[in-house]
Scaffold this motif. Structure first.
Motif, mmCIF file in Angstrom:
data_model
loop_
_atom_site.group_PDB
_atom_site.id
_atom_site.type_symbol
_atom_site.label_atom_id
_atom_site.label_comp_id
_atom_site.label_asym_id
_atom_site.label_seq_id
_atom_site.Cartn_x
_atom_site.Cartn_y
_atom_site.Cartn_z
ATOM 1 N N GLY A 85 0.816 -1.203 0.000
ATOM 2 C CA GLY A 85 0.000 0.000 0.000
ATOM 3 C C GLY A 85 0.848 1.249 0.000
ATOM 4 O O GLY A 85 2.057 1.202 0.301
ATOM 5 N N TYR A 86 0.218 2.369 -0.346
ATOM 6 C CA TYR A 86 0.911 3.660 -0.390
ATOM 7 C C TYR A 86 0.009 4.751 0.170
ATOM 8 O O TYR A 86 -1.207 4.725 -0.032
ATOM 9 C CB TYR A 86 1.273 4.033 -1.830
ATOM 10 C CG TYR A 86 2.212 3.081 -2.505
ATOM 11 C CD1 TYR A 86 3.594 3.228 -2.373
ATOM 12 C CD2 TYR A 86 1.724 2.042 -3.291
ATOM 13 C CE1 TYR A 86 4.465 2.352 -3.014
ATOM 14 C CE2 TYR A 86 2.586 1.161 -3.927
ATOM 15 C CZ TYR A 86 3.957 1.321 -3.778
ATOM 16 O OH TYR A 86 4.811 0.438 -4.415
ATOM 17 N N PHE A 87 0.618 5.700 0.864
ATOM 18 C CA PHE A 87 -0.052 6.929 1.247
ATOM 19 C C PHE A 87 0.499 8.032 0.352
ATOM 20 O O PHE A 87 1.715 8.259 0.307
ATOM 21 C CB PHE A 87 0.163 7.236 2.728
ATOM 22 C CG PHE A 87 -0.780 6.481 3.608
ATOM 23 C CD1 PHE A 87 -1.930 7.090 4.093
ATOM 24 C CD2 PHE A 87 -0.560 5.143 3.914
ATOM 25 C CE1 PHE A 87 -2.831 6.383 4.880
ATOM 26 C CE2 PHE A 87 -1.448 4.433 4.691
ATOM 27 C CZ PHE A 87 -2.591 5.055 5.176
ATOM 28 N N PRO A 95 2.138 19.154 3.775
ATOM 29 C CA PRO A 95 3.375 18.370 3.854
ATOM 30 C C PRO A 95 3.717 17.942 5.270
ATOM 31 O O PRO A 95 4.341 16.890 5.471
ATOM 32 C CB PRO A 95 4.435 19.320 3.288
ATOM 33 C CG PRO A 95 3.871 20.690 3.482
ATOM 34 C CD PRO A 95 2.394 20.545 3.330
ATOM 35 N N ASP A 96 3.310 18.730 6.265
ATOM 36 C CA ASP A 96 3.594 18.357 7.653
ATOM 37 C C ASP A 96 2.836 17.088 8.050
ATOM 38 O O ASP A 96 3.331 16.282 8.846
ATOM 39 C CB ASP A 96 3.216 19.496 8.601
ATOM 40 C CG ASP A 96 4.140 20.695 8.449
ATOM 41 O OD1 ASP A 96 5.272 20.497 7.961
ATOM 42 O OD2 ASP A 96 3.728 21.812 8.810
ATOM 43 N N TYR A 97 1.647 16.915 7.498
ATOM 44 C CA TYR A 97 0.872 15.709 7.810
ATOM 45 C C TYR A 97 1.604 14.464 7.308
ATOM 46 O O TYR A 97 1.674 13.449 7.999
ATOM 47 C CB TYR A 97 -0.518 15.800 7.167
ATOM 48 C CG TYR A 97 -1.438 14.671 7.551
ATOM 49 C CD1 TYR A 97 -2.146 14.696 8.742
ATOM 50 C CD2 TYR A 97 -1.593 13.565 6.710
ATOM 51 C CE1 TYR A 97 -2.987 13.649 9.108
ATOM 52 C CE2 TYR A 97 -2.428 12.513 7.069
ATOM 53 C CZ TYR A 97 -3.125 12.565 8.257
ATOM 54 O OH TYR A 97 -3.944 11.516 8.616
ATOM 55 N N PHE A 98 2.155 14.553 6.114
ATOM 56 C CA PHE A 98 2.933 13.437 5.560
ATOM 57 C C PHE A 98 4.100 13.098 6.480
ATOM 58 O O PHE A 98 4.362 11.933 6.778
ATOM 59 C CB PHE A 98 3.449 13.809 4.171
ATOM 60 C CG PHE A 98 4.158 12.698 3.447
ATOM 61 C CD1 PHE A 98 3.497 11.878 2.552
ATOM 62 C CD2 PHE A 98 5.518 12.482 3.664
ATOM 63 C CE1 PHE A 98 4.159 10.853 1.883
ATOM 64 C CE2 PHE A 98 6.199 11.464 3.002
ATOM 65 C CZ PHE A 98 5.510 10.647 2.112
ATOM 66 N N LEU A 135 4.389 7.252 0.494
ATOM 67 C CA LEU A 135 4.942 6.465 1.587
ATOM 68 C C LEU A 135 4.462 5.030 1.409
ATOM 69 O O LEU A 135 3.261 4.753 1.469
ATOM 70 C CB LEU A 135 4.454 7.024 2.930
ATOM 71 C CG LEU A 135 5.033 6.372 4.195
ATOM 72 C CD1 LEU A 135 6.517 6.704 4.334
ATOM 73 C CD2 LEU A 135 4.249 6.824 5.431
ATOM 74 N N ALA A 136 5.397 4.114 1.160
ATOM 75 C CA ALA A 136 5.055 2.698 1.002
ATOM 76 C C ALA A 136 4.909 2.060 2.369
ATOM 77 O O ALA A 136 5.783 2.214 3.239
ATOM 78 C CB ALA A 136 6.135 1.984 0.193
ATOM 79 N N VAL A 137 3.791 1.335 2.566
ATOM 80 C CA VAL A 137 3.492 0.684 3.848
ATOM 81 C C VAL A 137 3.011 -0.745 3.575
ATOM 82 O O VAL A 137 2.576 -1.056 2.459
ATOM 83 C CB VAL A 137 2.408 1.470 4.630
ATOM 84 C CG1 VAL A 137 2.861 2.888 4.914
ATOM 85 C CG2 VAL A 137 1.081 1.467 3.871
#
Length: 400
Positions: A85-87, A95-98, A135-137
């Motif tokens: 999965g990815y976000f 950008p701060d949330y990321f 972001l890969a998760v």
């Protein structure tokens, strides 16, 4: 009829409780008003959460998701598709949330990887040019239908008795203790039980009321929209605070888009609006333009949100997605337990916690074995698929 433990509800949590109790040697009966998985379980988007979705807001719940994600990969691989999965951080997103999410995931010990937009599109060419980074998760996709029949088969093999199309009509309490339950439908019987588990999801408040006890719920509806899959092979999540249309889930030749969150008064009777379908498609298309395609089908699920805090009931998205296990002794119904909230990913953990409480009451010392014991058909999807019709599973998430 007589049983030691009666479980009400045939979703993942209910069959998980029945399996766990039966494996500990407890005489167990399960009743379900319709078909197995006919409620929230079979109408989910079917994501096996890594915990990343909740990492920055609820680290305990996220850690539980991550732990159960790993356990289910071990005990039920035939129920899981290893998609990853990815976000996705899109142009204009905070950008701060990321950064907060990435840091929170790393602090949980989760294996994550940050990709530039260009590097991400090399992996998922269908993604929007507006994706600036990803972001890969370790998310995955789970088959609710297979997971439920695997647990049901295991429960039955361990000695549990399962009855579908057997709605509970009344719960009787005598002298402050649970006594008996009237069941209609195909069973049409009164069951005497030493303990009763209310695992009815968004119907938990209604079920509890039959015994004269209170379980304050705030169920919310959400739409899932299935469109032709444009080639997406991983779970795509929008990296922003939870909102409508922030997840794309690949399922063979379909992409399932989700979802909305609107409070409902009755989990059986609620409005289904075209506007929610259209908004979900439009928002998901911001991540992946190819999903803006003719809708093949829609299905609606109702979340079993437990909301004892009246102040939080106004914002359904702010209600915790963790689970709550309630005992009703202080309300004059000793032996009755309600398990609410949670999610498909943590069903086994919810079942274990419930079985622990039931066994404490019964004086059963046997330990839980469900985290180590593989489910039936663990490496054989065909075996599980052969059980779907036998158990009469109703799971739109699997196209059934």
């Amino acid at each position: 009829m007589r049983t030691t433990a009666l479980v009400i509800g045939g979703g993942a949590t209910g069959v998980g409780v029945a399996r766990d109790l039966a494996l500990r040697g407890v005489d167990t009966t399960l009743v379900e008003r319709g078909a197995l998985a006919a409620g929230t379980t079979g109408r989910s988007h079917g994501v096996l959460h890594s915990g990343a979705r909740y990492a920055e807001t609820d680290s305990d719940d996220a850690a539980a998701c991550l732990a159960e994600n790993r356990i289910l990969r071990d005990i039920a691989p035939a129920c899981i598709e290893e998609t990853g999965g990815y976000f996705l951080h899109l142009d204009g997103d905070d950008p701060d949330y990321f950064e907060r999410k990435r840091t929170a995931c790393e602090e949980l010990g989760m294996a994550v990887e940050t990709l530039s937009g260009a590097a991400f599109r090399e992996r998922v060419p269908e993604a929007s040019p507006a994706v600036e980074r990803a972001l890969a998760v370790p998310d995955a996709v789970v088959s609710p239908a297979r997971l439920v029949v695997a647990n049901a088969h295991a429960a039955r093999d361990a000695g549990a008795t399962l009855h579908t199309h057997a709605p509970v009509e009344d719960i009787h309490v005598d002298g402050g203790e649970i006594d008996r339950v009237d069941v209609g439908g195909r069973l049409d019987a009164t069951i005497r039980a030493d303990t009763v588990v209310n695992a009815t999801g968004p119907w938990a408040e209604e079920c509890a009321a039959l015994a004269g006890v209170s379980v304050p719920m705030r169920p919310t509806r959400g739409v899932m929209v299935a469109v032709p899959n444009p080639g997406v092979d991983a779970v795509l999540n929008r990296c922003r605070p939870p909102a409508d249309g922030d997840i794309v889930v690949p399922r063979a030749d379909e992409a399932v888009l989700g979802t909305t969150s609107v409070a409902v008064g009755d989990p059986d009777d609620f409005e289904r609006t075209d506007a929610e379908v259209e908004r979900t498609v439009a928002e998901c298309a911001a991540m992946c333009p190819g999903v803006d395609a003719p809708v093949r089908r829609t299905y609606w699920g109702v979340r079993p949100l437990y909301a004892p805090d009246e102040a939080a009931r106004g914002d359904a998205r702010a209600i915790s997605r963790d689970f709550a296990l309630l005992g009703h002794r202080d309300e004059g119904a000793a032996g009755l337990y309600t398990i609410v909230g949670g999610k498909l990913t943590t069903y086994r953990r919810m079942a274990e916690a419930t079985a622990d409480r039931v066994c404490d009451r019964l004086g059963v010392s046997a330990a839980c074995r469900t985290a180590e014991r593989p489910l039936p058909g663990a490496d054989d999807p065909a075996e599980l698929d052969g059980l779907l019709d036998e158990f009469g599973v109703d799971a739109p998430a699997d196209g059934r």
